[in-house]
Motif scaffolding. Structure first.
Motif, PDB file in Angstrom:
ATOM      1  N   SER A   1     -50.743  34.884 -44.287  1.00 42.97           N
ATOM      2  CA  SER A   1     -49.502  34.472 -43.607  1.00 42.97           C
ATOM      3  C   SER A   1     -49.178  35.359 -42.409  1.00 42.97           C
ATOM      4  O   SER A   1     -48.037  35.767 -42.211  1.00 42.97           O
ATOM      5  N   ALA A   2     -50.190  35.650 -41.607  1.00 41.39           N
ATOM      6  CA  ALA A   2     -49.976  36.583 -40.503  1.00 41.39           C
ATOM      7  C   ALA A   2     -50.582  36.100 -39.186  1.00 41.39           C
ATOM      8  O   ALA A   2     -50.771  36.906 -38.277  1.00 41.39           O
ATOM      9  N   SER A   3     -50.847  34.803 -39.047  1.00 45.41           N
ATOM     10  CA  SER A   3     -51.426  34.317 -37.796  1.00 45.41           C
ATOM     11  C   SER A   3     -50.490  34.531 -36.613  1.00 45.41           C
ATOM     12  O   SER A   3     -50.929  34.774 -35.485  1.00 45.41           O
ATOM     13  N   ASN A   4     -49.192  34.414 -36.866  1.00 44.37           N
ATOM     14  CA  ASN A   4     -48.239  34.659 -35.787  1.00 44.37           C
ATOM     15  C   ASN A   4     -48.326  36.096 -35.292  1.00 44.37           C
ATOM     16  O   ASN A   4     -48.234  36.381 -34.090  1.00 44.37           O
ATOM     17  N   ILE A   5     -48.521  37.027 -36.212  1.00 38.82           N
ATOM     18  CA  ILE A   5     -48.638  38.440 -35.839  1.00 38.82           C
ATOM     19  C   ILE A   5     -49.937  38.677 -35.065  1.00 38.82           C
ATOM     20  O   ILE A   5     -49.955  39.413 -34.065  1.00 38.82           O
ATOM     21  N   LEU A   6     -51.024  38.036 -35.500  1.00 40.33           N
ATOM     22  CA  LEU A   6     -52.301  38.177 -34.794  1.00 40.33           C
ATOM     23  C   LEU A   6     -52.203  37.644 -33.374  1.00 40.33           C
ATOM     24  O   LEU A   6     -52.694  38.271 -32.427  1.00 40.33           O
TER      25      LEU A   6
ATOM     26  N   PHE B   1     -55.066  27.989 -34.321  1.00 45.01           N
ATOM     27  CA  PHE B   1     -53.947  28.687 -33.692  1.00 45.01           C
ATOM     28  C   PHE B   1     -52.600  28.170 -34.187  1.00 45.01           C
ATOM     29  O   PHE B   1     -51.600  28.885 -34.176  1.00 45.01           O
ATOM     30  N   HIS B   2     -52.576  26.911 -34.656  1.00 43.00           N
ATOM     31  CA  HIS B   2     -51.300  26.322 -35.073  1.00 43.00           C
ATOM     32  C   HIS B   2     -50.784  26.913 -36.379  1.00 43.00           C
ATOM     33  O   HIS B   2     -49.619  26.669 -36.747  1.00 43.00           O
ATOM     34  N   THR B   3     -51.604  27.688 -37.079  1.00 39.07           N
ATOM     35  CA  THR B   3     -51.137  28.283 -38.339  1.00 39.07           C
ATOM     36  C   THR B   3     -50.120  29.387 -38.112  1.00 39.07           C
ATOM     37  O   THR B   3     -49.575  29.924 -39.074  1.00 39.07           O
ATOM     38  N   TRP B   4     -49.841  29.706 -36.847  1.00 39.68           N
ATOM     39  CA  TRP B   4     -48.808  30.712 -36.571  1.00 39.68           C
ATOM     40  C   TRP B   4     -47.468  30.296 -37.172  1.00 39.68           C
ATOM     41  O   TRP B   4     -46.715  31.129 -37.688  1.00 39.68           O
ATOM     42  N   SER B   5     -47.163  28.986 -37.122  1.00 39.25           N
ATOM     43  CA  SER B   5     -45.860  28.528 -37.615  1.00 39.25           C
ATOM     44  C   SER B   5     -45.768  28.657 -39.132  1.00 39.25           C
ATOM     45  O   SER B   5     -44.682  28.897 -39.682  1.00 39.25           O
ATOM     46  N   LEU B   6     -46.912  28.513 -39.815  1.00 36.60           N
ATOM     47  CA  LEU B   6     -46.914  28.719 -41.268  1.00 36.60           C
ATOM     48  C   LEU B   6     -46.631  30.175 -41.593  1.00 36.60           C
ATOM     49  O   LEU B   6     -45.942  30.476 -42.574  1.00 36.60           O
ATOM     50  N   GLY B   7     -47.160  31.079 -40.772  1.00 37.02           N
ATOM     51  CA  GLY B   7     -46.862  32.489 -40.961  1.00 37.02           C
ATOM     52  C   GLY B   7     -45.381  32.770 -40.833  1.00 37.02           C
ATOM     53  O   GLY B   7     -44.788  33.497 -41.650  1.00 37.02           O
ATOM     54  N   VAL B   8     -44.752  32.192 -39.815  1.00 35.70           N
ATOM     55  CA  VAL B   8     -43.315  32.379 -39.630  1.00 35.70           C
ATOM     56  C   VAL B   8     -42.543  31.842 -40.832  1.00 35.70           C
ATOM     57  O   VAL B   8     -41.637  32.511 -41.360  1.00 35.70           O
ATOM     58  N   GLU B   9     -42.894  30.622 -41.285  1.00 33.21           N
ATOM     59  CA  GLU B   9     -42.193  30.022 -42.426  1.00 33.21           C
ATOM     60  C   GLU B   9     -42.335  30.885 -43.679  1.00 33.21           C
ATOM     61  O   GLU B   9     -41.359  31.165 -44.373  1.00 33.21           O
TER      62      GLU B   9
ATOM     63  N   PHE C   1     -41.677  34.220 -29.159  1.00 34.57           N
ATOM     64  CA  PHE C   1     -42.185  32.910 -29.576  1.00 34.57           C
ATOM     65  C   PHE C   1     -42.724  32.942 -30.998  1.00 34.57           C
ATOM     66  O   PHE C   1     -42.513  32.017 -31.781  1.00 34.57           O
ATOM     67  N   TYR C   2     -43.427  34.015 -31.344  1.00 31.42           N
ATOM     68  CA  TYR C   2     -44.186  34.031 -32.592  1.00 31.42           C
ATOM     69  C   TYR C   2     -43.523  34.749 -33.763  1.00 31.42           C
ATOM     70  O   TYR C   2     -43.872  34.464 -34.915  1.00 31.42           O
ATOM     71  N   MET C   3     -42.620  35.675 -33.513  1.00 29.81           N
ATOM     72  CA  MET C   3     -42.185  36.562 -34.586  1.00 29.81           C
ATOM     73  C   MET C   3     -41.001  35.995 -35.351  1.00 29.81           C
ATOM     74  O   MET C   3     -40.105  35.374 -34.784  1.00 29.81           O
ATOM     75  N   VAL C   4     -40.981  36.265 -36.652  1.00 29.73           N
ATOM     76  CA  VAL C   4     -39.978  35.667 -37.527  1.00 29.73           C
ATOM     77  C   VAL C   4     -38.569  36.136 -37.191  1.00 29.73           C
ATOM     78  O   VAL C   4     -37.605  35.367 -37.318  1.00 29.73           O
ATOM     79  N   TYR C   5     -38.405  37.379 -36.748  1.00 28.41           N
ATOM     80  CA  TYR C   5     -37.056  37.863 -36.446  1.00 28.41           C
ATOM     81  C   TYR C   5     -36.429  37.107 -35.284  1.00 28.41           C
ATOM     82  O   TYR C   5     -35.199  37.015 -35.186  1.00 28.41           O
ATOM     83  N   ALA C   6     -37.264  36.555 -34.397  1.00 30.22           N
ATOM     84  CA  ALA C   6     -36.737  35.790 -33.268  1.00 30.22           C
ATOM     85  C   ALA C   6     -36.593  34.308 -33.586  1.00 30.22           C
ATOM     86  O   ALA C   6     -35.894  33.585 -32.876  1.00 30.22           O
ATOM     87  N   ARG C   7     -37.237  33.848 -34.636  1.00 27.75           N
ATOM     88  CA  ARG C   7     -37.183  32.432 -35.025  1.00 27.75           C
ATOM     89  C   ARG C   7     -36.232  32.174 -36.192  1.00 27.75           C
ATOM     90  O   ARG C   7     -35.963  31.019 -36.521  1.00 27.75           O
TER      91      ARG C   7
END
Length: 362
Positions: free
Chosen positions: A116-121, A140-148, A197-203
């Motif tokens: 669950s870290a594609s957004n971080i990568l 690349f789209h798995t970033w959103s799963l990382g955020v969730e 765009f990618y990090m959970v604290y901003a989303r």
């Protein structure tokens, strides 16, 4: 205590809204000019997730049946089997097509997706989301799963912490956290636009917007609920059709589609034309398989365009293949992994495959 219903009624219009969101994402990634703002479908998903999970958790808290461990286990049942299937298939396909360089990138994202870290990568690689769909990274789209999944980790603790507060205080607290997250999103102090765009604290504010709807339960009386729900849906469609990369998160423009989604969820009712439209069989079907559609669409689009030239007929066949494989994935993997009496065995096998993929990915 949290003020949510003690029982949850299925709302087909939510699945219809999911369908609109996922189709926007898919058609945007396929390059259709009428869906330049299709990336906003992910924002809609975040709002829906915040709404539904807040309802589920808070209802169980009221009934004194909530368990954090059970909640996380249900998330694993829900998300992991289909994800691992897509990761395994993508890894195998890329090993045949992409060796050596691009396959190494796929391996990196297989591992980061499992954890669950594609957004971080993507943040660490300083990768701009826009343009990735025409490259050779089918994950690349798995970033959103990382955020969730990162948000799911914190949400239960947050809702438990505010569960004893009065309803108005809960709303104030969630609103305050939402505003703080928006400020972090528009600030460049914690990593700049890519982090925003990618990090959970901003989303997080997008999920919390859905949480606000779940707790407030805003429903207009008489016939006036038709106005905000219709206005919200029309605004959302306008954003999907007219926004583009320059309007993307973390610009304040993101507030518009998120607020529009909240209006639809909060005010749409079964007696309206909008509810009948969102609740029609086609949209509900797509909404039910939307998770599998989201998982499969990027690998299939990228592999298709790697092998063939893009043509109208080819794009249609690619789209049809996405729907077909997604349905099979839903029926054979996702549904049994969630509801069958063998789901524990499915999860155990999934974890074994995930461990194997992690070794190969590393």
């Amino acid at each position: 205590m949290l003020n949510t219903p003690t029982s949850l009624k299925y709302r087909p219009e939510i699945d219809g809204l999911r369908a609109v969101a996922v189709m926007s994402v898919v058609l945007s990634h396929m390059g259709y000019s009428s869906f330049t703002g299709g990336y906003l479908g992910v924002d809609v998903f975040f709002v829906i997730s915040g709404f539904l999970l807040t309802q589920i958790i808070s209802t169980q808290i009221i009934n004194q049946k909530f368990s954090i461990l059970n909640f996380w286990l249900r998330r694993l049942y829900r998300l992991l089997p289909a994800l691992i299937l897509v990761l395994g298939a993508t890894y195998a396909a890329s090993s045949l097509l992409f060796l050596p360089g691009s396959h190494k990138v796929v391996g990196q994202y297989v591992v980061s997706s499992i954890f669950s870290a594609s957004n971080i990568l993507l943040f660490l690689k300083d990768s701009d989301y826009f343009g990735l769909e025409i490259g050779s990274n089918p994950l690349f789209h798995t970033w959103s799963l990382g955020v969730e999944e990162q948000f799911y980790f914190f949400l239960p603790f947050f809702l438990i912490a505010i569960s004893q507060a009065k309803k108005i205080n809960q709303i104030i607290i969630i609103f305050a956290f939402s505003c703080a997250a928006i400020l972090l999103g528009v600030s460049e102090a914690l990593g700049g636009p890519v982090a925003s765009f990618y990090m959970v604290y901003a989303r997080a504010w997008e999920f919390l917007a859905g949480s606000l709807v779940a707790i407030y339960k805003g429903r207009a009386t008489s016939g006036y609920h038709r106005i905000p729900s219709a206005l919200g849906f029309a605004t959302l469609l306008f954003c999907i059709a007219s926004f583009n990369a320059s309007d993307a998160f973390p610009h304040v423009n993101s507030l518009i589609p998120v607020f529009a989604s909240c209006l639809v969820i909060a005010f749409v009712r079964s007696d309206t034309l909008l509810a009948k439209f969102l609740g029609n069989r086609v949209l509900v079907f797509i909404g039910l398989i939307s998770y599998s559609v989201y998982l499969w669409h990027i690998p299939l689009i990228i592999f298709y365009r790697y092998l063939f030239d893009s043509t109208p007929l080819g794009d249609f066949l690619c789209f049809a293949l996405i729907i077909l494989i997604s349905y099979m994935s839903y029926r054979c993997i996702e549904w049994p992994g969630r509801y069958s009496r063998f789901r524990l065995y499915v999860l155990s096998l999934t974890l074994l495959i995930a461990a194997t993929l992690s070794v190969f990915g590393v």
